[in-house]
Design a protein around this motif. Structure first.
Motif, mmCIF file in Angstrom:
data_model
loop_
_atom_site.group_PDB
_atom_site.id
_atom_site.type_symbol
_atom_site.label_atom_id
_atom_site.label_comp_id
_atom_site.label_asym_id
_atom_site.label_seq_id
_atom_site.Cartn_x
_atom_site.Cartn_y
_atom_site.Cartn_z
ATOM 1 N N VAL A 27 0.843 -1.190 0.000
ATOM 2 C CA VAL A 27 0.000 0.000 0.000
ATOM 3 C C VAL A 27 0.886 1.252 0.000
ATOM 4 O O VAL A 27 1.716 1.423 0.895
ATOM 5 C CB VAL A 27 -0.918 -0.008 1.234
ATOM 6 N N GLY A 31 -1.131 9.450 -1.593
ATOM 7 C CA GLY A 31 -2.492 9.269 -2.044
ATOM 8 C C GLY A 31 -2.743 9.717 -3.474
ATOM 9 O O GLY A 31 -3.896 9.840 -3.859
ATOM 10 N N LEU A 36 0.631 4.718 -7.755
ATOM 11 C CA LEU A 36 0.286 3.365 -8.206
ATOM 12 C C LEU A 36 1.192 2.886 -9.337
ATOM 13 O O LEU A 36 1.240 1.685 -9.624
ATOM 14 C CB LEU A 36 -1.174 3.319 -8.667
ATOM 15 N N SER D 45 -12.385 2.503 7.284
ATOM 16 C CA SER D 45 -12.385 1.901 5.950
ATOM 17 C C SER D 45 -12.526 0.385 6.063
ATOM 18 O O SER D 45 -13.151 -0.254 5.215
ATOM 19 C CB SER D 45 -11.119 2.291 5.168
ATOM 20 N N THR D 91 -7.438 -1.559 -1.913
ATOM 21 C CA THR D 91 -8.045 -0.224 -2.006
ATOM 22 C C THR D 91 -8.499 0.267 -0.624
ATOM 23 O O THR D 91 -8.434 1.461 -0.333
ATOM 24 C CB THR D 91 -9.238 -0.226 -2.987
ATOM 25 N N TRP D 94 -5.369 1.480 1.138
ATOM 26 C CA TRP D 94 -4.880 2.723 0.526
ATOM 27 C C TRP D 94 -5.735 3.905 0.976
ATOM 28 O O TRP D 94 -5.232 4.968 1.332
ATOM 29 C CB TRP D 94 -4.876 2.593 -0.999
ATOM 30 N N MET D 95 -7.068 3.681 0.993
ATOM 31 C CA MET D 95 -7.993 4.724 1.419
ATOM 32 C C MET D 95 -7.788 5.057 2.895
ATOM 33 O O MET D 95 -7.763 6.233 3.282
ATOM 34 C CB MET D 95 -9.431 4.245 1.165
ATOM 35 N N ASN D 98 -4.362 6.862 3.706
ATOM 36 C CA ASN D 98 -4.257 8.219 3.204
ATOM 37 C C ASN D 98 -5.436 9.076 3.652
ATOM 38 O O ASN D 98 -5.736 10.100 3.036
ATOM 39 C CB ASN D 98 -4.122 8.209 1.679
ATOM 40 N N TRP D 103 -7.881 10.481 -4.549
ATOM 41 C CA TRP D 103 -7.671 9.361 -5.458
ATOM 42 C C TRP D 103 -7.977 7.997 -4.833
ATOM 43 O O TRP D 103 -8.662 7.176 -5.455
ATOM 44 C CB TRP D 103 -6.249 9.386 -6.037
ATOM 45 N N PRO D 104 -7.478 7.733 -3.610
ATOM 46 C CA PRO D 104 -7.820 6.428 -3.015
ATOM 47 C C PRO D 104 -9.319 6.217 -2.896
ATOM 48 O O PRO D 104 -9.820 5.114 -3.158
ATOM 49 C CB PRO D 104 -7.138 6.493 -1.645
ATOM 50 N N TYR D 108 -11.287 3.296 -4.840
ATOM 51 C CA TYR D 108 -12.075 2.360 -4.028
ATOM 52 C C TYR D 108 -13.426 2.097 -4.691
ATOM 53 O O TYR D 108 -13.862 0.947 -4.810
ATOM 54 C CB TYR D 108 -12.272 2.938 -2.625
#
Lengths: 191, 191, 191, 191
Positions: A27, A31, A36, D45, D91, D94-95, D98, D103-104, D108
């Motif tokens: 991960v 952000g 990626l 999340s 995802t 990552w969400m 951050n 973007w995350p 998602y």
């Protein structure tokens, strides 16, 4: 001896193999979308291995579906297959992290070739246990497709040293060859 | 009480144990073949443990196959076995990362000895529940092979301090002893 | 709607929860016995949680064993229970890594209290679906043992700020209370 | 071909996906309550994804419950669904890591939209295999709810660039929409 637990154990191991590979997608701490980009080769190797493990599960499902009996030899042939499949997350991650460089790509194919041989041994063990005139024997026949896959993996090995992309193209070719489910077995079942 | 869920839960736990061990094979950041050399002891310990866990699954499968009933005592005897097996990924990784040095090799055997004792207790619980004249009681008998395994693991303990390789050779010996599936049970089933 | 998949999914999730906790036992880079000493609190918290998750699986097995029907409400009550159990590896590791200090010990109990409440809700949902005069309703009754467990967990919360060891002793007490499998259900089944 | 193994394999993969997400909750080295504060977005999340994966399992369970037949096409449609679900732990992490930044949050939703499409394809494959006048076809109908979910995920995408919280609110809306189990199928079953 019933085949139920052999199926359940194989399902469990294959489910874990196919899922833990995603843990290699580290991960990013940032952000934005650019974070990626370094993951793209890891993602591509993940997709290839997800499809390959999916193919094995699919074929395993088809093959066990038409046999009646399993014995100690079959159990070990199955564990032997699971051993080689269990190395796929490692080779996948090595290939992805090193951006499809020569040796990781070559070793990726070697492990798949061993898995192919292990699958062949499992098919032979099942035929030996269930009889040469069993539905499986009729459906699998001389298993040209399985042997061809192993041959392509072995051919890919020297090519990896010419260009890793040729080797990868050959891996994709084998996957494409199998994405069609084993019609031989479905056909035999229908008869 | 049906044995289906005991089998399913054990299959799940054993499948995870046998698979997460591969996560110890840390993916090298370099893409040449030499990057794999430091992984060789970790790989060898992985192979040994994969075979050992495979043996436990195999014998567990055979044993549950010929019993009819499980009760609360059996459930806990089974969870007790799974506890010791769950420590195998740790001892495997410790042994591999320290290149088969004395203490990790010794502790590896201690955990397997406890797993052997737990398996023995599970067999006794199943016989107590299913009757002294059940098929399992006839098949397992006095379980000399299981007891011999535990004895060999205990003998390996002092030997680990002489030479870790002697201890490892004894672990391989026990595995080889069991790689042949439990013919006693298959024989009993056939009768 | 059959209960088979609810059992299979729960078995899968619980098997993973009980097994991934062992990953917290970080493999020491040294090969001597002293390298294991810092792992002792992590190991002890692992043993406690292994037993607790084992108890949940055992009781879940007993409870589902005597019901006939599940519906959408039961499925969600079950997922709700699995959610709280899924937090146990985190609280276990936090407690072990911080050597059983106050807050981690307190939060460990809070999560188990929520799991206890979720189990109670699941039992009520199953009784609602299967009828107040079902075998489960007779076996579980007012579920004093389950409610008592939650009460002890809540009592342990303030005690954690006096002495974390009192709180831990209370957690062990609840586990000991449940280690005996739910005789009520086995008794009901026998009748 | 029986659907048992398709269910077992899906249960295994979904159980692993829903459980390994908790590994993202990195165990703090400090033992005070404030050490948990940075984990709050990761926890939120996690809760959202736990519910979403729970919904998929629940609907998958309902859908497979009323079909009789599966074939090769269904197996692959199912593996395709599992692929998108397998990306959810990534995802989600990552969400969470951050702090729900643009973007995350957007990605998602994109992955969930693809999972929604994959679920739709699986439903169509099952209807094609089981017949347009099968119980599933009657229960699912034109699957407005499934299509609406995908539309909402796509609508959330541009909104993520206005405010990530609007996008998240839309994700919660879809989850709330599905938390009620698929009454259409339960109703069809009862008839």
């Amino acid at each position: 001896m019933t085949k139920g637990r052999l199926e359940a154990f194989s399902d469990g191991v294959i489910a874990i193999i196919i899922t833990i590979m995603v843990l290699e997608l580290a991960v990013p701490h940032e952000g934005d979308l650019r974070a990626l980009i370094p993951l793209i080769p890891i993602f591509l190797s993940y997709v290839l291995s997800f499809v390959n493990i999916g193919i094995y599960w699919n074929n395993h499902h088809h093959m066990l579906n038409i046999v009646q009996r399993v014995d100690g030899r079959v159990l070990w042939a199955n564990i032997h297959l699971l051993f080689w499949l269990s190395l796929v997350p490692f080779t996948t991650a090595w290939m992805g992290e090193n951006n499809f460089s020569t040796w990781p790509v070559a070793i990726y194919g070697v492990v798949l070739a061993f898995a192919g041989v292990a699958y062949y041994i499992l098919a032979r063990s099942l035929i030996a246990t269930n009889g040469r005139d069993s539905a499986l024997a009729a459906a699998v026949g001389s298993d040209r497709k399985g042997l061809l896959s192993v041959v392509i993996y072995l051919v890919a090995l020297p090519f990896a040293f010419v260009s890793a992309w040729i080797a990868c193209a050959l891996y994709v070719l084998v996957a494409a060859m199998w994405l069609v489910p084993d019609r031989r077995i479905e056909k035999t079942l229908r008869q």
